[in-house]
Design a protein around this motif. Sequence first.
Motif, short mmCIF file in Angstrom:
data_model
loop_
_atom_site.label_atom_id
_atom_site.label_comp_id
_atom_site.label_asym_id
_atom_site.label_seq_id
_atom_site.Cartn_x
_atom_site.Cartn_y
_atom_site.Cartn_z
N THR A 184 -2.26 16.30 -7.63
CA THR A 184 -1.32 15.52 -6.83
C THR A 184 -1.53 14.04 -7.16
O THR A 184 -2.63 13.61 -7.49
CB THR A 184 -1.53 15.73 -5.32
OG1 THR A 184 -2.90 15.48 -4.99
CG2 THR A 184 -1.15 17.15 -4.94
N TYR A 239 -5.65 10.00 -7.85
CA TYR A 239 -5.14 11.31 -8.28
C TYR A 239 -6.17 12.36 -7.86
O TYR A 239 -7.38 12.17 -8.02
CB TYR A 239 -4.93 11.35 -9.80
CG TYR A 239 -3.80 10.46 -10.25
CD1 TYR A 239 -2.54 10.99 -10.52
CD2 TYR A 239 -3.98 9.08 -10.42
CE1 TYR A 239 -1.48 10.17 -10.94
CE2 TYR A 239 -2.94 8.27 -10.83
CZ TYR A 239 -1.70 8.82 -11.09
OH TYR A 239 -0.66 8.02 -11.48
N GLY A 294 0.85 11.61 -2.95
CA GLY A 294 0.65 12.95 -2.41
C GLY A 294 1.57 13.99 -3.03
O GLY A 294 1.54 15.16 -2.62
N GLN A 295 2.37 13.60 -4.00
CA GLN A 295 3.31 14.54 -4.61
C GLN A 295 2.60 15.39 -5.65
O GLN A 295 1.73 14.92 -6.37
CB GLN A 295 4.47 13.78 -5.28
CG GLN A 295 4.15 13.07 -6.59
CD GLN A 295 3.43 11.73 -6.41
OE1 GLN A 295 2.94 11.42 -5.33
NE2 GLN A 295 3.36 10.96 -7.49
N GLN A 296 2.94 16.70 -5.70
CA GLN A 296 2.34 17.58 -6.68
C GLN A 296 2.96 17.32 -8.05
O GLN A 296 4.17 17.13 -8.20
CB GLN A 296 2.56 19.05 -6.29
CG GLN A 296 1.88 20.03 -7.24
CD GLN A 296 2.06 21.48 -6.81
OE1 GLN A 296 2.52 21.77 -5.69
NE2 GLN A 296 1.70 22.41 -7.68
#
Length: 411
Positions: free
Chosen positions: A32, A73, A36-38
Amino acid sequence: MPLGDVQLVFQGGSFFVSCYSNATNVQRVMWTGPEGQQITNYKGRIHVEDGQNGHKGVDLVFDNITRKDRGVYTCSANVDGIEESQSFKLCVYKRLDFQDTLAVQFLEEGLSSELHCDVDGDPTPRVSWRVRERKIANGDKYEVSSERPNNLIVHNVTLDDAGEYKCVALQLSEHISDFKDFIVNVKVHHKPQWLEDRMDQAYSYMMGEVNLTCEAVAEPQANFTWIKENKIITPSDTVQIFNDDHKSTLQLTVTGPEMFGDYLCKAENKLGTLERAIILEKGAKPAVPTAKVTHADVNALHLSLSAKNHPKMPILAYRVQYKIPGDDWKFAQAMEFKKGDSYIINSLTDDTLYVLRASAKNAAGYSDFSSEVMEKTKKVQAETIHSGSSIALGSSSAAILFSLAFSAILL
């Protein structure tokens, strides 16, 4: 891997981080980003790839990194039924860059002028200046600009302030340190100035050719104008003008008495104008010299040169032209000799016939050429005596013969 809570990279760089587990039961390994995005893309500037351990690992790949990629990350997975994670902080720095700094900059004579050092980098660099390898400090002569702290102000500029300056930039943070310098060639804008060795008088004769030379140093370079009797001189069949850096030459073929007199040279740029006169007077054409070859060598000819002196205009030098018979004189080679020098033409070919002629020079110009003289250079000679292994006339040929004789002895 690589290990570490902080990864340091420079803008534009590339690298990857591997995340894996050697446990028996590893599920849902993923990365991520800072928001916070995958990260699920398998291609692109930032993407993931399957790790070497198959489903137990995932590599996070960065290409052409930008400063907006900075942040934390996180790699996470379910390992033996427990949620585990590892994170690193990506710090992106920008290398020192002087791309907007001019390599040549100008100061203005008599004024206060500013030198620019446009350097970029992250962390923000600190700048200092050097001139002639000496660090510059604030004072009466130099001052750091209050509005643009990377720039240097030079007060009361003189011609001595021209030269090589260095802008030195330093990057310093808790993670990196770096420095780089940039050379600035500084020139001073100033009005024209005459060179010390200047022409004030010249001589010629009817149908003679003469060069009037005017030299003035200026920045920007001066524009030259030639004037006679209040009229600007322009090129014609009898007039040629040759302009070079800080120099102008007026070449005249004297076809009439009206061409003698005063010639005004004007040197001008945006900062000022200089004028001075060169007086062209009628002189005596030199007498035609006598030229003789006194001695011939393998690759040189020794000459005797003489010409009758005019009472007021003595002979100063000689010009000798030489060529192979049958060649045109306009393609001939030439040598200049001051009167009293050793008159020797070197670097000739052995066993070759040459044609020579000479011209005498005084303050008014050159004489007509002498009658032609023909002479042949000597031939390289080598003599061997088989019974005594003797070699005569040391030359390149002799060296070859010696080598052959030595080889024969060995055989």
